[in-house]
Write a protein that holds these residues in place. Sequence first.
Motif, PDB file in Angstrom:
ATOM      1  N   UNK A  98       0.852  -1.185   0.000  1.00 22.03           N
ATOM      2  CA  UNK A  98       0.000   0.000   0.000  1.00 22.03           C
ATOM      3  C   UNK A  98       0.885   1.231   0.000  1.00 22.03           C
ATOM      4  N   UNK A  99       0.688   2.090  -0.983  1.00 22.47           N
ATOM      5  CA  UNK A  99       1.426   3.349  -1.045  1.00 22.47           C
ATOM      6  C   UNK A  99       0.550   4.439  -0.436  1.00 22.47           C
ATOM      7  N   UNK A 100       1.007   4.964   0.679  1.00 20.40           N
ATOM      8  CA  UNK A 100       0.304   6.077   1.322  1.00 20.40           C
ATOM      9  C   UNK A 100       1.270   7.250   1.354  1.00 20.40           C
ATOM     10  N   UNK A 101       0.907   8.297   0.665  1.00 22.98           N
ATOM     11  CA  UNK A 101       1.805   9.430   0.642  1.00 22.98           C
ATOM     12  C   UNK A 101       1.073  10.689   1.053  1.00 22.98           C
ATOM     13  N   UNK A 102       1.853  11.617   1.538  1.00 21.96           N
ATOM     14  CA  UNK A 102       1.299  12.926   1.871  1.00 21.96           C
ATOM     15  C   UNK A 102       2.126  13.963   1.126  1.00 21.96           C
ATOM     16  N   UNK A 116       5.921  12.501   1.015  1.00 23.08           N
ATOM     17  CA  UNK A 116       6.330  11.663   2.147  1.00 23.08           C
ATOM     18  C   UNK A 116       5.609  10.324   2.037  1.00 23.08           C
ATOM     19  N   UNK A 117       6.370   9.244   1.844  1.00 16.18           N
ATOM     20  CA  UNK A 117       5.777   7.916   1.697  1.00 16.18           C
ATOM     21  C   UNK A 117       6.022   7.015   2.892  1.00 16.18           C
ATOM     22  N   UNK A 118       6.373   7.594   4.034  1.00 14.49           N
ATOM     23  CA  UNK A 118       6.719   6.771   5.207  1.00 14.49           C
ATOM     24  C   UNK A 118       5.519   6.039   5.808  1.00 14.49           C
ATOM     25  N   UNK A 119       4.308   6.414   5.446  1.00 12.84           N
ATOM     26  CA  UNK A 119       3.128   5.707   5.960  1.00 12.84           C
ATOM     27  C   UNK A 119       2.747   4.518   5.068  1.00 12.84           C
ATOM     28  N   UNK A 123       1.925  -5.688   3.363  1.00 13.55           N
ATOM     29  CA  UNK A 123       1.232  -6.710   4.152  1.00 13.55           C
ATOM     30  C   UNK A 123       2.085  -7.957   4.358  1.00 13.55           C
ATOM     31  N   UNK A 124       3.053  -8.179   3.470  1.00  9.97           N
ATOM     32  CA  UNK A 124       3.942  -9.340   3.587  1.00  9.97           C
ATOM     33  C   UNK A 124       5.216  -9.005   4.356  1.00  9.97           C
ATOM     34  N   UNK A 125       5.286  -7.794   4.899  1.00 11.44           N
ATOM     35  CA  UNK A 125       6.405  -7.318   5.724  1.00 11.44           C
ATOM     36  C   UNK A 125       7.715  -7.233   4.955  1.00 11.44           C
ATOM     37  N   UNK A 126       7.637  -7.042   3.656  1.00 10.07           N
ATOM     38  CA  UNK A 126       8.851  -6.846   2.860  1.00 10.07           C
ATOM     39  C   UNK A 126       9.367  -5.433   3.009  1.00 10.07           C
ATOM     40  N   UNK A 127      10.639  -5.244   2.695  1.00 10.74           N
ATOM     41  CA  UNK A 127      11.237  -3.910   2.728  1.00 10.74           C
ATOM     42  C   UNK A 127      10.657  -3.074   1.587  1.00 10.74           C
ATOM     43  N   UNK A 128      10.325  -1.827   1.878  1.00  7.39           N
ATOM     44  CA  UNK A 128       9.773  -0.937   0.864  1.00  7.39           C
ATOM     45  C   UNK A 128      10.813   0.078   0.449  1.00  7.39           C
ATOM     46  N   UNK A 129      10.884   0.328  -0.825  1.00  5.65           N
ATOM     47  CA  UNK A 129      11.674   1.432  -1.354  1.00  5.65           C
ATOM     48  C   UNK A 129      10.763   2.199  -2.295  1.00  5.65           C
ATOM     49  N   UNK A 130      11.056   3.461  -2.465  1.00  2.00           N
ATOM     50  CA  UNK A 130      10.250   4.257  -3.384  1.00  2.00           C
ATOM     51  C   UNK A 130      11.099   5.372  -3.969  1.00  2.00           C
ATOM     52  N   UNK A 131      10.680   5.819  -5.140  1.00  2.00           N
ATOM     53  CA  UNK A 131      11.332   6.954  -5.782  1.00  2.00           C
ATOM     54  C   UNK A 131      10.263   7.702  -6.566  1.00  2.00           C
ATOM     55  N   UNK A 132      10.476   8.971  -6.754  1.00  2.00           N
ATOM     56  CA  UNK A 132       9.518   9.816  -7.458  1.00  2.00           C
ATOM     57  C   UNK A 132      10.206  10.411  -8.688  1.00  2.00           C
ATOM     58  N   UNK A 133       9.458  10.527  -9.766  1.00  2.00           N
ATOM     59  CA  UNK A 133       9.970  11.168 -10.980  1.00  2.00           C
ATOM     60  C   UNK A 133       9.156  12.407 -11.286  1.00  2.00           C
TER      61      UNK A 133
END
Length: 133
Positions: A98-102, A116-119, A123-133
């Motif tokens: 789930x991507x929750x951003x503010x 801010x995507x820290x929220x 659900x599978x407890x995998x590590x999340x990474x994100x980037x914005x373009x």
Amino acid sequence: MIARPGLYRIESWWPAVSTHSSGAAYRVFEVENGVLFADVLFNQRLNGGQWNELGVFPFSKVGWGEVLLSRSLSTTNGSLAADAVRATLVAADNRAPYARLSAPIRGTEGTPIVFDGTRSFDLDHGALTHSWN
């Protein structure tokens, strides 16, 4: 209990007794009266006092699976025993994170906007990474 969709190893435990049936018939269903995964026969005179694998099956629904030990489908040369049955998750279906951003509601042209995507969470407890373009 099937806690989430995925592949589950289904096992049965029976006591070590020489008077058990040599052809105990098990049926494995996804849910009560649902999809039949397997009809299997086991010699309950062997391998007693330990977990015995009935198979690995792809459960797609959360809830109670069903393992039926059937007298009518078993050979009649001994008693049947089912001390316990267990389902162990072997491989889970990968669920989308789930991507929750503010971000600010308004921005000014030419001025960077900070997201801010820290929220966000997985659900599978995998590590999340994100980037914005």
